[in-house]
Design a protein around this motif. Structure first.
Motif, PDB file in Angstrom:
ATOM      1  N   ASP A  50      -0.665  41.262 -16.221  1.00  0.00           N
ATOM      2  CA  ASP A  50       0.357  41.974 -15.651  1.00  0.00           C
ATOM      3  C   ASP A  50       0.293  43.473 -14.629  1.00  0.00           C
ATOM      4  N   LEU A  51      -0.845  43.460 -14.847  1.00  0.00           N
ATOM      5  CA  LEU A  51      -1.123  45.160 -13.780  1.00  0.00           C
ATOM      6  C   LEU A  51      -1.412  43.987 -12.642  1.00  0.00           C
ATOM      7  N   THR A  52      -2.612  42.975 -12.410  1.00  0.00           N
ATOM      8  CA  THR A  52      -2.845  41.843 -11.230  1.00  0.00           C
ATOM      9  C   THR A  52      -1.609  41.325 -10.628  1.00  0.00           C
ATOM     10  N   THR A  53      -0.922  41.503 -11.299  1.00  0.00           N
ATOM     11  CA  THR A  53       0.753  40.378 -11.180  1.00  0.00           C
ATOM     12  C   THR A  53       1.248  42.091  -9.973  1.00  0.00           C
ATOM     13  N   ALA A  54       1.528  42.702 -10.937  1.00  0.00           N
ATOM     14  CA  ALA A  54       1.628  43.833 -10.107  1.00  0.00           C
ATOM     15  C   ALA A  54       1.469  44.470  -8.852  1.00  0.00           C
ATOM     16  N   VAL A  55       0.158  44.911  -8.975  1.00  0.00           N
ATOM     17  CA  VAL A  55      -0.236  45.017  -7.464  1.00  0.00           C
ATOM     18  C   VAL A  55       0.276  43.623  -6.446  1.00  0.00           C
ATOM     19  N   ARG A  56      -0.184  42.414  -7.070  1.00  0.00           N
ATOM     20  CA  ARG A  56       0.335  41.088  -5.537  1.00  0.00           C
ATOM     21  C   ARG A  56       1.637  42.067  -5.587  1.00  0.00           C
ATOM     22  N   THR A  57       2.671  41.749  -6.350  1.00  0.00           N
ATOM     23  CA  THR A  57       4.513  41.562  -6.089  1.00  0.00           C
ATOM     24  C   THR A  57       4.949  43.264  -5.418  1.00  0.00           C
ATOM     25  N   SER A  58       3.685  44.111  -5.596  1.00  0.00           N
ATOM     26  CA  SER A  58       3.835  44.840  -4.516  1.00  0.00           C
ATOM     27  C   SER A  58       4.571  45.733  -3.443  1.00  0.00           C
ATOM     28  N   GLN A  59       6.015  46.161  -3.312  1.00  0.00           N
ATOM     29  CA  GLN A  59       6.572  46.361  -1.829  1.00  0.00           C
ATOM     30  C   GLN A  59       5.166  46.740  -1.057  1.00  0.00           C
ATOM     31  N   HIS A  60       4.199  47.520  -1.511  1.00  0.00           N
ATOM     32  CA  HIS A  60       3.263  48.249  -0.613  1.00  0.00           C
ATOM     33  C   HIS A  60       2.629  47.481   0.104  1.00  0.00           C
ATOM     34  N   LEU A  61       1.998  46.534  -1.180  1.00  0.00           N
ATOM     35  CA  LEU A  61       0.954  45.336  -0.344  1.00  0.00           C
ATOM     36  C   LEU A  61       1.485  44.139  -0.007  1.00  0.00           C
ATOM     37  N   GLN A  62       2.827  44.030  -0.030  1.00  0.00           N
ATOM     38  CA  GLN A  62       3.179  42.865   0.510  1.00  0.00           C
ATOM     39  C   GLN A  62       3.612  43.741   2.339  1.00  0.00           C
TER      40      GLN A  62
END
Length: 681
Positions: A50-62
Motif C-alpha cells: 500500500d505504501l509503494t502504491t501511494a508513492v506511485r500514485t501521488s500527484q507530486h510524483l506524477q
C-alpha cells in the motif's frame, strides 16, 4: 550543569537487558508474543505494498514524471517504468518472521559479545503521549554496524512498533548490504529501505526517494529511523549533520500535512567497538573490505572477543512544532500547491539545520563514557614514542585519570564507572584488559602496543613502521574522541587564552569564534550560537575553579594551570594536523588538485615529518582529519571547488591559507582576527 554522580550504571537509570536474556531460551525470546503499543493515529493499517502504491500514485510524483518525460524526450509510460524499478529496488518489506529470525541471531551474538547491554527507556513515557497521532522519527548516532540492529531488537523486546530504516546514500553501509543476496533481503524484511549510491542530480530518483520518505511520515506508517550524521563515524565522534534526509522528514510539517513530528534522539555508546581495527586501517588508506555474505560469515571470529558494555540511552522526545515556533514562516509552502516542487527558503534551511544540530547535541549529551575514554585522553597527552618505549607509570595514569574523572563529572558527562572511586584501580585495570590489543601493563608501566606484522614480519620500510604504529594510536584516539564533546568548549577557550596571551573578554571571544570556524567540521557546534558556546566555556571553567571571570577580563586562576594545560594539549593534535595540511597547500607547486592527490600528498608529508621528529601527531595521517581540514578551508573560502567532466578538483588560494595558518598559531596580531569577516559573529 549536571550534578556530579559516581556512576550512571545503576538500576534507576539503566537496565541490563542481557540479565533476563541470559536466563531465557533464545528461541523462546524470538517466538515471544509481540504486541506493540501503537499510538492511535486514526489511520487504517498500511502494508508495504500500500505504501509503494501511494508513492506511485501521488500527484507530486506524477507531476515530476511528466516533467522528466518532457526533459528527456521519453514517453510518460517509460518514465513510470523507471519509477517502478526504483521503488522495487528501494522499498522495504517488513515481515515479523524476519524480525524474529534477526532477533534470534542478535540475541545469541550480544550475549557473546557484551557483558552488559544497558538501556535507559526514560524517553518512552514522554514519547507515548507526545507521539499520539504524530509521526515518530528515531534518530540514533552511528558508531558501529550494531547500531542498525539494536534499535529494531529493542523495539521487538519492549513491544514497540518496529521502525523502517533509511539505509543507503553513497557512504552508508547498507547500500553494500543490499548487494548481499541473503543478508540484503533479510535486512529489507526487517524494515530497511535502500537508497542508491551516487544519486547526484538524478531528478527522478530524488523525487521517488523524497515522496517515499514523506509518505511514511504523512501516514505515520511506522517509526522512521535514520542517521542524521549521514554515515558511520570512523573516528567515533559526532559528525556534522547531513540535511537532505532531515529536510524530507520535516517537509510534511512545513506544508501543514501533519500537525507535529516527534524526534527521538538516541545515544548508543560502546566500551569497545567491534570494528575498531578496521576503522583505523580505513583512516590510513587501507581499502574497506567488500561487504559480502561470505565476508560477514568470516567475520564471526569477533564473537570470541569481549567488547564490554553497550549503553543505549533513549533521549527526551523533541517536538518539531515547539522547536520551529517563531523561527519560520510556513506560508512559503502554503502559497503554492503542495504537489508542486518548491525550493526551500533560507529561513527554512536554517530551521532544518538548527533542528539537526539540536539532535546531535542531545545525542552527545546522552552518550555514556567508559573509564577507557578518560584513560585514552590521559595517555595521549604523552609523546607516542615515549608510550611505546618507556611507557607511563600505572600510578601516574591512575592519578591523572581520577583527576580527569572529577572534571568530566563537573562538566556534565555521563560516566560508566561502577563502584565509585574506591574500586578505581580494579575498574581501570579491567578496562585496560578490555583493550589489550592497544595497551599492555608490564612492570608497573603502561605501554602502547604497535601493530604486529603478519606471521611476525617486520616492517619493510620506515614509512611502513610509522603506519603500523599509527594503527594503535588511531584506535586509542577514537576512544578519546568519545569524550571530546565534554571538553571541547572549555578547550577552545584554553587555546584562545594560550595563543593570544590576552585577558580581554572581547579579544578572547573573537579568537574563540575563529577557532569554532576553523574546526567547524572537526567538532560539531550549532551555527549561530558562538556566543552561547563561549559563555558555556566560561561557566564550566569558572565552576571548575580554573579561571576567574569579570565583566571585561578573564584570567587563569592559580589552581587552574593544570586544567588549562590539559585542555590545551587535548586540542593540540587537531592544531598540528591542520598546520600540516596548511603547510602542504602553501608549498605544493600546483594550484589545483583532486581529493585523492591531496590525501596521498598530505599523508606522505606527515609521514616524513614524523620520521624526522618534527611532528609528534599521528592523527595527521588520518584521511578524515585531512578531509575535514580541506572542508574547513572550503567553508572559509581559502579553497574553491571546481567541477570538471571527469572529477571534482580544488583550487587553493595560498595567501588565504597562509593567513589562516598564521592566525591559528598567533603570528598575526589579534586585531586581524577582530576585523576578519566571520559568519558566526
Amino acid at each position: 550543569m549536571s550534578t556530579p554522580r559516581d556512576s550512571v550504571n545503576n538500576e534507576e537509570e539503566f537496565a541490563d537487558i542481557l540479565e533476563d536474556l541470559r536466563r531465557s531460551w533464545d528461541l523462546g525470546h524470538a517466538l515471544r508474543t509481540f504486541k506493540p503499543s501503537v499510538p492511535g493515529t486514526g489511520a487504517p493499517p498500511c502494508s508495504a505494498a500500500d505504501l509503494t502504491t501511494a508513492v506511485r500514485t501521488s500527484q507530486h510524483l506524477q507531476y515530476i514524471t511528466k516533467e522528466v518525460a518532457v526533459e528527456t524526450g521519453s514517453s510518460v509510460e517509460a518514465v513510470e517504468q523507471q519509477v517502478g524499478v526504483i521503488l522495487s529496488e528501494m522499498s522495504q518489506n517488513l515481515q515479523m518472521s524476519s524480525i524474529r529470525l534477526l532477533g534470534y541471531g542478535l540475541n545469541k551474538a550480544m550475549k557473546r559479545l557484551f557483558t552488559r547491554v544497558n538501556v535507559n527507556m526514560d524517553g518512552l513515557p514522554r514519547l507515548q503521549p507526545t507521539a499520539q497521532g504524530y509521526p515518530v522519527i528515531l534518530m540514533p548516532n552511528h558508531r558501529s554496524y550494531m547500531d542498525f540492529l539494536i534499535i529494531s531488537f529493542l523495539s521487538f523486546t519492549y513491544d514497540m512498533p518496529i521502525p523502517v530504516i533509511a539505509a543507503g546514500t553513497r557512504k552508508y553501509l547498507f547500500q553494500s548490504l543490499s548487494k548481499m543476496k541473503l543478508m540484503g533481503e533479510i535486512f529489507r524484511r526487517c524494515g530497511a529501505f535502500y537508497i542508491r549510491r551516487g544519486i547526484g542530480s538524478d531528478k527522478l530518483y530524488w523525487a521517488v526517494l523524497s515522496e517515499y520518505v514523506k509518505t511514511i511520515v504523512r501516514r505515520a506508517y511506522a517509526p522512521l529511523e535514520f542517521y542524521v550524521e549521514g554515515l558511520r563515524s570512523r573516528t567515533l565522534k559526532a559528525l556534522p549533520p547531513k540535511l537532505g534526509m532531515m529536510h524530507m522528514v520535516l517537509e510534511p510539517f512545513f506544508k501543514g500535512e501533519v500537525y507535529d513530528i516527534t524526534l527521538v534522539p538516541i545515544s548508543i555508546s560502546y566500551d569497545r567497538v567491534v570494528e575498531e581495527s578496521l576503522l583505523a586501517h580505513e583512516l590510513l588508506g587501507v581499502p574497506k573490505p567488500k561487504e559480502t555474505t561470505r565476508g560477514l560469515l568470516k567475520a564471526s571470529s569477533v564473537l570470541w572477543e569481549n567488547y564490554g558494555s553497550m549503553h543505549v540511552n533513549i533521549g527526551q522526545a523533541l517536538s518539531v512544532r515547539e522547536m520551529c515556533q517563531g523561527t519560520i514562516d510556513r506560508n512559503h509552502y502554503t502559497r503554492t500547491p503542495r504537489d508542486l516542487p518548491q525550493r526551500p527558503s533560507e529561513d527554512l534551511q536554517a530551521c532544518v539545520s538548527l533542528v539537526a544540530h539540536r539532535v546531535v547535541r542531545v545525542q552527545e549529551q546522552g552518550s555514556v563514557l567508559s573509564p577507557w575514554s578518560l584513560m585514552a585522553c590521559v595517555l595521549l597527552q604523552s609523546p607516542v614514542s615515549s608510550l611505546v618505549q618507556e611507557g607511563l607509570p600505572w600510578g601516574t595514569l591512575t592519578q591523572r585519570t581520577l583527576w580527569l574523572r572529577g572534571h568530566a563529572l563537573a562538566f556534565g558527562a555521563r560516566l560508566n564507572w561502577p563502584g565509585g572511586t574506591r574500586e578505581s584501580d580494579e575498574v581501570m585495570s579491567s578496562n585496560m584488559s578490555l583493550h589489550h590489543s592497544v595497551v599492555q601493563r608490564r612492570g608497573g608501566q603502561v605501554f602502547l602496543l604497535e601493530e604486529e606484522g603478519f606471521a611476525g614480519r617486520q616492517p619493510i620500510s620506515a614509512e611502513e613502521g610509522v603506519a603500523w604504529r599509527a594503527v594503535a594510536v588511531l584506535m586509542m584516539v577514537s576512544y578519546r574522541n568519545q569524550a571530546l564533546h565534554v571538553f571541547a568548549r572549555p578547550a577552545m577557550l584554553a587555546v584562545a587564552m594560550h595563543v593570544t596571551a590576552s585577558r580581554q573578554r572581547r579579544e578572547l571571544q573573537a579568537f574563540f569564534v575563529f577557532l569554532l570556524d576553523v574546526f567547524s567540521v572537526e567538532i560539531v557546534f550549532t551555527p549561530g550560537q558562538s556566543y552561547q558556546d563561549f559563555e558555556e566555556a566560561c561557566s564550566l571553567l569558572g565552576k571548575a575553579g580554573a579561571i576567574q571571570c569579570c565583566q571585561e577580563e578573564i584570567s587563569v586562576a592559580d589552581a587552574g594551570q593544570q586544567t588549562m594545560t590539559f585542555l590545551k594539549t587535548l586540542l593540540q593534535p587537531f592544531m598540528d594536523s591542520y598546520q600540516v595540511v596548511f603547510s602542504h597547500l602553501c608549498e605544493v607547486g600546483v594550484h589545483t588538485f583532486s581529493e585523492k592527490q591531496f590525501v596521498t600528498s598530505v599523508r606522505k608529508l606527515a609521514t616524513s615529518l614524523i620520521l624526522s621528529g618534527e611532528l609528534q601527531t599521528y592523527e595527521a595521517l588520518s584521511s578524515d582529519t585531512q578531509r575535514n581540514a580541506l572542508l574547513s578551508l572550503l567553508r572559509l573560502e581559502a579553497v574553491t571547488k571546481l567541477r570538471t567532466a571527469e572529477q571534482t578538483e580544488y583550487s587553493v588560494n595560498k595567501s588565504s591559507v597562509q593567513r589562516i595558518a598564521d592566525m591559528l598559531c598567533g603570528k598575526i596580531p589579534l586585531q586581524s582576527v577582530l576585523s576578519a569577516p566571520d559568519s558566526r559573529l
